[in-house]
Write a protein that holds these residues in place. Structure first.
Motif, PDB file in Angstrom:
ATOM      1  N   VAL A  86       0.833  -1.204   0.000  1.00  0.00           N
ATOM      2  CA  VAL A  86       0.000   0.000   0.000  1.00  0.00           C
ATOM      3  C   VAL A  86       0.866   1.252   0.000  1.00  0.00           C
ATOM      4  O   VAL A  86       0.609   2.218  -0.733  1.00  0.00           O
ATOM      5  CB  VAL A  86      -0.946   0.011   1.225  1.00  0.00           C
ATOM      6  CG1 VAL A  86      -1.569   1.387   1.418  1.00  0.00           C
ATOM      7  CG2 VAL A  86      -2.037  -1.035   1.053  1.00  0.00           C
ATOM      8  N   GLU A  87       1.923   1.234   0.809  1.00  0.00           N
ATOM      9  CA  GLU A  87       2.823   2.389   0.881  1.00  0.00           C
ATOM     10  C   GLU A  87       3.658   2.523  -0.391  1.00  0.00           C
ATOM     11  O   GLU A  87       3.843   3.616  -0.907  1.00  0.00           O
ATOM     12  CB  GLU A  87       3.741   2.253   2.091  1.00  0.00           C
ATOM     13  CG  GLU A  87       4.663   3.444   2.278  1.00  0.00           C
ATOM     14  CD  GLU A  87       5.474   3.350   3.552  1.00  0.00           C
ATOM     15  OE1 GLU A  87       6.288   4.253   3.802  1.00  0.00           O
ATOM     16  OE2 GLU A  87       5.312   2.362   4.293  1.00  0.00           O
ATOM     17  N   LYS A  88       4.131   1.404  -0.923  1.00  0.00           N
ATOM     18  CA  LYS A  88       4.997   1.416  -2.102  1.00  0.00           C
ATOM     19  C   LYS A  88       4.286   2.002  -3.320  1.00  0.00           C
ATOM     20  O   LYS A  88       4.868   2.802  -4.063  1.00  0.00           O
ATOM     21  CB  LYS A  88       5.464  -0.017  -2.402  1.00  0.00           C
ATOM     22  CG  LYS A  88       6.345  -0.146  -3.641  1.00  0.00           C
ATOM     23  CD  LYS A  88       6.774  -1.599  -3.852  1.00  0.00           C
ATOM     24  CE  LYS A  88       7.633  -1.735  -5.106  1.00  0.00           C
ATOM     25  NZ  LYS A  88       8.049  -3.143  -5.324  1.00  0.00           N
ATOM     26  N   TYR A  89       3.016   1.610  -3.533  1.00  0.00           N
ATOM     27  CA  TYR A  89       2.284   2.048  -4.720  1.00  0.00           C
ATOM     28  C   TYR A  89       1.316   3.199  -4.437  1.00  0.00           C
ATOM     29  O   TYR A  89       0.552   3.591  -5.312  1.00  0.00           O
ATOM     30  CB  TYR A  89       1.510   0.870  -5.322  1.00  0.00           C
ATOM     31  CG  TYR A  89       2.413  -0.188  -5.927  1.00  0.00           C
ATOM     32  CD1 TYR A  89       2.872  -0.078  -7.239  1.00  0.00           C
ATOM     33  CD2 TYR A  89       2.822  -1.284  -5.180  1.00  0.00           C
ATOM     34  CE1 TYR A  89       3.694  -1.044  -7.796  1.00  0.00           C
ATOM     35  CE2 TYR A  89       3.649  -2.256  -5.721  1.00  0.00           C
ATOM     36  CZ  TYR A  89       4.083  -2.132  -7.028  1.00  0.00           C
ATOM     37  OH  TYR A  89       4.896  -3.091  -7.574  1.00  0.00           O
ATOM     38  N   GLU A  90       1.347   3.707  -3.180  1.00  0.00           N
ATOM     39  CA  GLU A  90       0.487   4.828  -2.779  1.00  0.00           C
ATOM     40  C   GLU A  90      -0.983   4.528  -3.045  1.00  0.00           C
ATOM     41  O   GLU A  90      -1.724   5.337  -3.621  1.00  0.00           O
ATOM     42  CB  GLU A  90       0.911   6.113  -3.492  1.00  0.00           C
ATOM     43  CG  GLU A  90       2.337   6.532  -3.148  1.00  0.00           C
ATOM     44  CD  GLU A  90       2.726   7.869  -3.765  1.00  0.00           C
ATOM     45  OE1 GLU A  90       1.864   8.498  -4.392  1.00  0.00           O
ATOM     46  OE2 GLU A  90       3.888   8.266  -3.604  1.00  0.00           O
ATOM     47  N   ILE A  91      -1.418   3.346  -2.616  1.00  0.00           N
ATOM     48  CA  ILE A  91      -2.824   2.948  -2.733  1.00  0.00           C
ATOM     49  C   ILE A  91      -3.590   3.582  -1.577  1.00  0.00           C
ATOM     50  O   ILE A  91      -3.065   3.734  -0.477  1.00  0.00           O
ATOM     51  CB  ILE A  91      -2.938   1.412  -2.704  1.00  0.00           C
ATOM     52  CG1 ILE A  91      -2.126   0.817  -3.860  1.00  0.00           C
ATOM     53  CG2 ILE A  91      -4.390   0.962  -2.820  1.00  0.00           C
ATOM     54  CD1 ILE A  91      -1.962  -0.673  -3.783  1.00  0.00           C
ATOM     55  N   SER A  92      -4.843   3.930  -1.804  1.00  0.00           N
ATOM     56  CA  SER A  92      -5.610   4.672  -0.802  1.00  0.00           C
ATOM     57  C   SER A  92      -5.832   3.906   0.493  1.00  0.00           C
ATOM     58  O   SER A  92      -5.925   4.506   1.562  1.00  0.00           O
ATOM     59  CB  SER A  92      -6.967   5.095  -1.380  1.00  0.00           C
ATOM     60  OG  SER A  92      -7.703   3.965  -1.795  1.00  0.00           O
ATOM     61  N   SER A  93      -5.928   2.559   0.451  1.00  0.00           N
ATOM     62  CA  SER A  93      -6.132   1.787   1.676  1.00  0.00           C
ATOM     63  C   SER A  93      -5.802   0.321   1.436  1.00  0.00           C
ATOM     64  O   SER A  93      -5.747  -0.148   0.295  1.00  0.00           O
ATOM     65  CB  SER A  93      -7.587   1.900   2.164  1.00  0.00           C
ATOM     66  OG  SER A  93      -8.452   1.151   1.328  1.00  0.00           O
ATOM     67  N   ARG A  94      -5.610  -0.417   2.537  1.00  0.00           N
ATOM     68  CA  ARG A  94      -5.354  -1.854   2.424  1.00  0.00           C
ATOM     69  C   ARG A  94      -6.602  -2.591   1.948  1.00  0.00           C
ATOM     70  O   ARG A  94      -6.515  -3.636   1.306  1.00  0.00           O
ATOM     71  CB  ARG A  94      -4.899  -2.408   3.785  1.00  0.00           C
ATOM     72  CG  ARG A  94      -4.323  -3.825   3.693  1.00  0.00           C
ATOM     73  CD  ARG A  94      -3.560  -4.172   4.956  1.00  0.00           C
ATOM     74  NE  ARG A  94      -4.435  -4.303   6.086  1.00  0.00           N
ATOM     75  CZ  ARG A  94      -4.945  -5.462   6.523  1.00  0.00           C
ATOM     76  NH1 ARG A  94      -4.670  -6.581   5.863  1.00  0.00           N
ATOM     77  NH2 ARG A  94      -5.708  -5.507   7.582  1.00  0.00           N
ATOM     78  N   GLY A  95      -7.775  -2.029   2.270  1.00  0.00           N
ATOM     79  CA  GLY A  95      -9.017  -2.649   1.813  1.00  0.00           C
ATOM     80  C   GLY A  95      -9.112  -2.686   0.300  1.00  0.00           C
ATOM     81  O   GLY A  95      -9.616  -3.649  -0.282  1.00  0.00           O
ATOM     82  N   VAL A  96      -8.627  -1.625  -0.354  1.00  0.00           N
ATOM     83  CA  VAL A  96      -8.609  -1.583  -1.817  1.00  0.00           C
ATOM     84  C   VAL A  96      -7.714  -2.690  -2.356  1.00  0.00           C
ATOM     85  O   VAL A  96      -8.075  -3.417  -3.291  1.00  0.00           O
ATOM     86  CB  VAL A  96      -8.114  -0.204  -2.313  1.00  0.00           C
ATOM     87  CG1 VAL A  96      -7.903  -0.217  -3.822  1.00  0.00           C
ATOM     88  CG2 VAL A  96      -9.123   0.880  -1.938  1.00  0.00           C
ATOM     89  N   LEU A  97      -6.540  -2.851  -1.765  1.00  0.00           N
ATOM     90  CA  LEU A  97      -5.615  -3.904  -2.188  1.00  0.00           C
ATOM     91  C   LEU A  97      -6.238  -5.284  -2.001  1.00  0.00           C
ATOM     92  O   LEU A  97      -6.132  -6.152  -2.881  1.00  0.00           O
ATOM     93  CB  LEU A  97      -4.309  -3.800  -1.389  1.00  0.00           C
ATOM     94  CG  LEU A  97      -3.317  -4.964  -1.571  1.00  0.00           C
ATOM     95  CD1 LEU A  97      -2.871  -5.073  -3.018  1.00  0.00           C
ATOM     96  CD2 LEU A  97      -2.118  -4.787  -0.648  1.00  0.00           C
TER      97      LEU A  97
END
Length: 226
Positions: A86-97
């Motif tokens: 999540v931090e590496k790809y700047e995703i909005s949340s872990r839920g999205v992943l």
């Protein structure tokens, strides 16, 4: 456990108080009645993007199909935890992943996210018992961020709120659909039992990885304070 929402001013004050604290992390969270998960998320945002990142965003962040596939494959390589991805790809949340991983594992196509979509477009939809359990647990793990959870799982804010409250009051059984004629519950198959056990094990491993990552972040902050 009561439901809480936190203002931008409150989160900013928490960050400032944390930097000046003279107690343990657990004591600090107890003093301000917040969870360590919430504290970790606020510190990570503050450290990475500055104080303005503590303001809540309601927009749906667009992602391309190619990016989603690359992210999932990177996670499945086993080299990174979900929090690190999540931090590496700047995703909005872990839920999205987690949603992308679930789709990929069930051989469902990952599509481009439409631009301009917002949380207000999410409406009620029919869900299974298993889905309601997953959504309630996801919301609790994300510090009861009902709107973010609703967006990720494409359900309404009210649905998430009700499922979390029912889960807290009565556990998984409380999330069963009691409408209409009551049906006899079927016992889980051996495959379903193994699948549930594996899921619990994965969640526990993610929790431990998150705690280790959190401690490393706090150690960095401590070093900068000295």
């Amino acid at each position: 456990m009561s439901t809480k929402t936190y203002s931008y001013e409150f989160k900013k004050d928490i960050i400032e108080a944390f930097e000046k604290r003279e107690c343990t992390i657990s004591e600090f969270c107890l003093q301000y009645d917040i969870t360590e998960i919430s504290l970790r998320k606020w510190i990570e945002k503050y450290e990475r993007y500055g104080v303005e990142s503590l303001q809540r965003s309601t927009t749906w962040k667009p992602y391309s199909k190619a990016l989603k596939e690359a992210v999932v494959l990177d996670y499945l390589s086993g080299k990174h935890s979900q929090y690190e991805i999540v931090e590496k790809y700047e995703i909005s949340s872990r839920g999205v992943l987690q949603k992308w991983i679930n789709k990929y594992n069930h051989h469902r196509e990952l599509k481009d996210t439409s631009k301009g979509r917002t949380n207000s477009m999410t409406s009620k939809r029919n869900t299974t018992w298993e889905e309601r359990i997953d959504i309630a647990l996801d919301c609790l793990k994300n510090g009861k961020n009902y709107q973010e959870t609703a967006t990720v799982h494409q359900v309404s804010y009210q649905q998430v709120y009700q499922w979390v409250k029912k889960y807290e009051d009565g556990g998984e059984e409380a999330l069963k659909d009691r409408r209409g004629k009551k049906k006899q519950e079927e016992e889980l198959t051996p495959e379903e039992i193994v699948s549930r056990q594996m899921k619990k094990l994965e969640e526990e491993n993610e929790r431990l990885r998150a705690e280790n990552l959190f401690l490393k972040k706090l150690e960095e902050i401590e070093r900068r304070r000295k």
